[in-house]
Design a protein around this motif. Structure first.
Motif, PDB file in Angstrom:
ATOM      1  N   LEU A  27     -30.174 -51.855 126.608  1.00 24.70           N
ATOM      2  CA  LEU A  27     -30.374 -50.521 127.170  1.00 24.70           C
ATOM      3  C   LEU A  27     -31.273 -50.621 128.401  1.00 24.70           C
ATOM      4  CD1 LEU A  27     -31.250 -47.314 125.125  1.00 24.70           C
ATOM      5  CD2 LEU A  27     -32.306 -47.791 127.320  1.00 24.70           C
ATOM      6  N   ASP A  28     -32.345 -51.378 128.305  1.00 21.35           N
ATOM      7  CA  ASP A  28     -33.250 -51.541 129.439  1.00 21.35           C
ATOM      8  C   ASP A  28     -32.538 -52.166 130.633  1.00 21.35           C
ATOM      9  OD1 ASP A  28     -35.424 -50.441 128.107  1.00 21.35           O
ATOM     10  OD2 ASP A  28     -36.118 -52.373 127.346  1.00 21.35           O
ATOM     11  N   ALA A  31     -30.322 -49.549 132.239  1.00 18.61           N
ATOM     12  CA  ALA A  31     -31.159 -48.580 132.939  1.00 18.61           C
ATOM     13  C   ALA A  31     -31.628 -49.130 134.278  1.00 18.61           C
ATOM     14  CB  ALA A  31     -32.360 -48.206 132.074  1.00 18.61           C
ATOM     15  N   ARG A  43     -34.664 -42.983 130.260  1.00 16.07           N
ATOM     16  CA  ARG A  43     -34.578 -43.915 129.134  1.00 16.07           C
ATOM     17  C   ARG A  43     -35.416 -43.324 128.002  1.00 16.07           C
ATOM     18  NH1 ARG A  43     -35.805 -47.009 124.966  1.00 16.07           N
ATOM     19  NH2 ARG A  43     -35.578 -49.272 125.135  1.00 16.07           N
ATOM     20  N   LEU A  97     -30.050 -42.391 128.800  1.00 13.93           N
ATOM     21  CA  LEU A  97     -29.768 -43.536 127.934  1.00 13.93           C
ATOM     22  C   LEU A  97     -30.704 -43.435 126.734  1.00 13.93           C
ATOM     23  CD1 LEU A  97     -29.555 -46.421 130.586  1.00 13.93           C
ATOM     24  CD2 LEU A  97     -27.738 -44.925 129.766  1.00 13.93           C
TER      25      LEU A  97
END
Length: 214
Positions: A27-28, A31, A43, A97
């Motif tokens: 996810l990071d 992003a 986020r 996200l």
């Protein structure tokens, strides 16, 4: 060579999976990649994402309680999260996200704890209904991983919380819960084989996003 397309503004993407599946690090990465393309990216996570929801998260993760209390606290946190963070971000055209959303509740509290899914469905409708109907992610990336492998990763990475301390049978039920959500809403979900290497998982994610023109 044409530049890669970016997701349209006002999109909501959730990252789901059992503890140890590796979703948060990916996810990071997504992003950061989208921020470099000039997108407004929010986020966030569940339970959590606002001061109130983060306080409720601490209770859920570290205090013993029955499944109904657990579910009510999670949906209370989700309501505040939607009102204070997710909906305003989507309204201004940001990409949200989120590290887990409602699918996790059906997987953990529903399948894992054995709590009545009909009650969860009612809470989902109450909490997530708004002007645009029932708020769900536009895309859910499900990081699917064998619970035995996930447990090894968690032990190696950090001290486990109240959920991560559950036995393998619990996480097998949770995995089955995710699979059930995937099978009933296949257009929203994309299954990611989280047993592969980090680079291979990243390739899978990129392929899913490219398929959607993102």
């Amino acid at each position: 060579m044409s530049a890669p397309r970016v997701p349209p503004s006002g999109r909501f993407v959730s990252f789901e999976g059992i503890d140890g599946a590796g979703k948060s690090s990916h996810l990071d990465a997504v992003a950061e990649r989208w921020r470099q393309r000039g997108l407004d990216v929010v986020r966030t996570r569940e339970p959590g994402g606002t001061p109130l929801a983060e306080s409720l998260r601490e209770l859920v993760l570290h205090q013993s309680m029955d499944p109904l209390t657990e579910a009510l606290l999670i949906f209370a946190a989700r309501r505040d999260h939607l009102q204070q963070c997710i909906e305003p971000a989507l309204a201004r055209g940001a990409v949200v996200l989120c590290d887990r959303f409602t699918d996790a509740t059906f997987a953990y509290q529903g399948a894992g704890r054995g709590f009545d899914p009909a009650v969860l469905t009612t809470l989902e409708a109450w909490v997530q209904h708004g002007p645009h109907g029932l708020r769900q992610p536009d895309l859910t990336l499900w990081f699917d991983l064998d619970p035995a492998v996930a447990a090894q990763r968690v032990v190696a990475a950090r001290a486990p919380d109240r959920f991560e301390q559950q036995d393998e049978a619990f996480f097998r039920r949770v995995r089955d819960g995710y699979r059930a959500r995937f099978e009933t809403q296949p257009r929203r979900f994309a299954r990611i084989d989280a047993a592969q290497s980090r680079d291979q998982v990243a390739v899978q994610i990129a392929a899913v996003l490219a398929e959607r023109g993102w």
